[in-house]
Design an enzyme around this catalytic site. Structure first.
Site, PDB file in Angstrom:
ATOM      1  N   MET A 202      -1.475  22.380  15.662  1.00  0.00           N
ATOM      2  CA  MET A 202      -0.018  22.429  15.466  1.00  0.00           C
ATOM      3  C   MET A 202       0.598  21.105  15.913  1.00  0.00           C
ATOM      4  O   MET A 202       1.222  20.996  16.962  1.00  0.00           O
ATOM      5  CB  MET A 202       0.571  23.598  16.260  1.00  0.00           C
ATOM      6  CG  MET A 202      -0.072  24.937  15.957  1.00  0.00           C
ATOM      7  SD  MET A 202       0.682  26.326  16.840  1.00  0.00           S
ATOM      8  CE  MET A 202       0.254  25.931  18.543  1.00  0.00           C
ATOM      9  N   ASP A 203       0.445  20.091  15.067  1.00  0.00           N
ATOM     10  CA  ASP A 203       0.845  18.732  15.436  1.00  0.00           C
ATOM     11  C   ASP A 203       2.209  18.367  14.848  1.00  0.00           C
ATOM     12  O   ASP A 203       2.545  18.800  13.746  1.00  0.00           O
ATOM     13  CB  ASP A 203      -0.213  17.745  14.940  1.00  0.00           C
ATOM     14  CG  ASP A 203      -0.071  16.369  15.555  1.00  0.00           C
ATOM     15  OD1 ASP A 203       0.502  16.259  16.656  1.00  0.00           O
ATOM     16  OD2 ASP A 203      -0.523  15.392  14.937  1.00  0.00           O
ATOM     17  N   GLY A 204       2.953  17.564  15.596  1.00  0.00           N
ATOM     18  CA  GLY A 204       4.216  17.019  15.078  1.00  0.00           C
ATOM     19  C   GLY A 204       5.463  17.547  15.752  1.00  0.00           C
ATOM     20  O   GLY A 204       6.575  17.215  15.333  1.00  0.00           O
TER      21      GLY A 204
ATOM     22  N   THR B 218      -1.392  19.631  10.840  1.00  0.00           N
ATOM     23  CA  THR B 218      -0.110  19.202  10.290  1.00  0.00           C
ATOM     24  C   THR B 218       0.256  17.800  10.788  1.00  0.00           C
ATOM     25  O   THR B 218      -0.442  17.212  11.599  1.00  0.00           O
ATOM     26  CB  THR B 218       0.996  20.192  10.672  1.00  0.00           C
ATOM     27  OG1 THR B 218       1.037  20.321  12.103  1.00  0.00           O
ATOM     28  CG2 THR B 218       0.755  21.561  10.057  1.00  0.00           C
ATOM     29  N   SER B 219       1.352  17.279  10.267  1.00  0.00           N
ATOM     30  CA  SER B 219       1.998  16.007  10.667  1.00  0.00           C
ATOM     31  C   SER B 219       1.392  14.774  10.021  1.00  0.00           C
ATOM     32  O   SER B 219       1.820  13.663  10.289  1.00  0.00           O
ATOM     33  CB  SER B 219       2.004  15.820  12.191  1.00  0.00           C
ATOM     34  OG  SER B 219       0.812  15.209  12.658  1.00  0.00           O
TER      35      SER B 219
END
Length: 266
Positions: free
Chosen positions: A42-44, A215-216
């Site tokens: 769960m990046d960003g 993500t991101s």
């Protein structure tokens, strides 16, 4: 300008129609091959917050809300296990203020799950915390244990919250346990299967990872589930920041998974 009641009615209709489309889409997708285990990096969150001119803590809070929505989508698709990279061991190197904010947020969300775990109970989801829980503050560790206990009897699906987690630590712990068991049994032939049996995901009954999503726009695994993702896992990268990630970002990933399953040799 439309009268307020007309505008509100159109807004309601748009939401209703949109939900109908989403329901139909999920029903269609669930009729095809469905991954058993989807893992998310769960990046960003921080970049999302900065792009909105908000404090970093608000980005992390929005990220938890996104987790709830994505988990609901996965359950409706029929995904049996979802794992999320909530906090890396190396994240303790971030500023004390950010670490404290993340720990406070984790505690509050875990307490919320314990008190109002409607979605977890509705879908029969058992929550597990994977990683070095001994590194967590006592209050967060207590909240983790309470949430696990509250969902222990759920047996339809699994949510693994990886915090604080690192693949190298996970592998090292599994190898150490396998070695200790080998010494106890006087059988020193340690196999790959022996190590796999003591990985944190195996210990809680998680199937192998079918899809890993980050993500991101960053294209690296960042020491997350490298053992579990070394064979047949389909790795997908999304340019969306995690708080913005939703159904319409997930659909192409599921379609790509189904295409590859259908095209693979029997």
């Amino acid at each position: 300008m439309l009268p307020i009641f007309v505008s509100d009615s159109l807004g309601w209709f748009h939401g209703y129609a949109s939900q109908k489309v989403q329901d139909a889409l999920l029903a269609i997708l669930s009729s095809g091959p469905v991954p058993r285990h989807v893992a998310f990096i769960m990046d960003g969150n921080r970049r999302y917050a900065r792009s909105k001119h908000r404090v970093v803590a608000e980005g992390h809070a929005q990220g938890f809300e996104t987790l709830s929505k994505v988990l609901e989508i996965c359950m409706r698709l029929g995904v049996r296990c979802v794992s999320v990279y909530a906090f890396a061991i190396e994240n303790f190197n971030r500023s004390p203020e950010e670490v404290e904010a993340l720990m406070a947020l984790a505690e509050s969300k875990l307490i919320e799950i314990s008190k109002h775990g409607a979605m977890l109970d509705q879908h029969g989801i058992r929550l597990n915390a994977l990683g070095r829980r001994d590194m967590l503050p006592p209050n967060v560790r207590a909240a983790v244990e309470k949430a696990e206990e509250m969902t222990r009897k759920n047996n339809k699906a699994i949510l693994n919250i990886c915090m604080p987690y690192a693949s190298r630590d996970d592998i090292a712990s599994a190898v150490q346990t396998a070695a200790e068991k080998a010494v106890e049994s006087d059988n020193y032939d340690i196999t790959e299967d022996d190590v796999d049996a003591y990985m944190s995901t195996s210990a809680v009954g998680s199937p192998p990872v079918d899809i890993l999503v980050r993500t991101s726009g960053v294209k690296r695994l960042s020491d997350y589930m490298t053992w579990q993702s070394c064979e047949d896992t389909q790795i997908q990268f999304s340019s969306r920041y995690w708080p913005d990630f939703g159904l319409w970002d997930f659909v192409p990933i599921i379609l790509d998974y189904q295409r590859k399953v259908w095209s693979s040799p029997a």
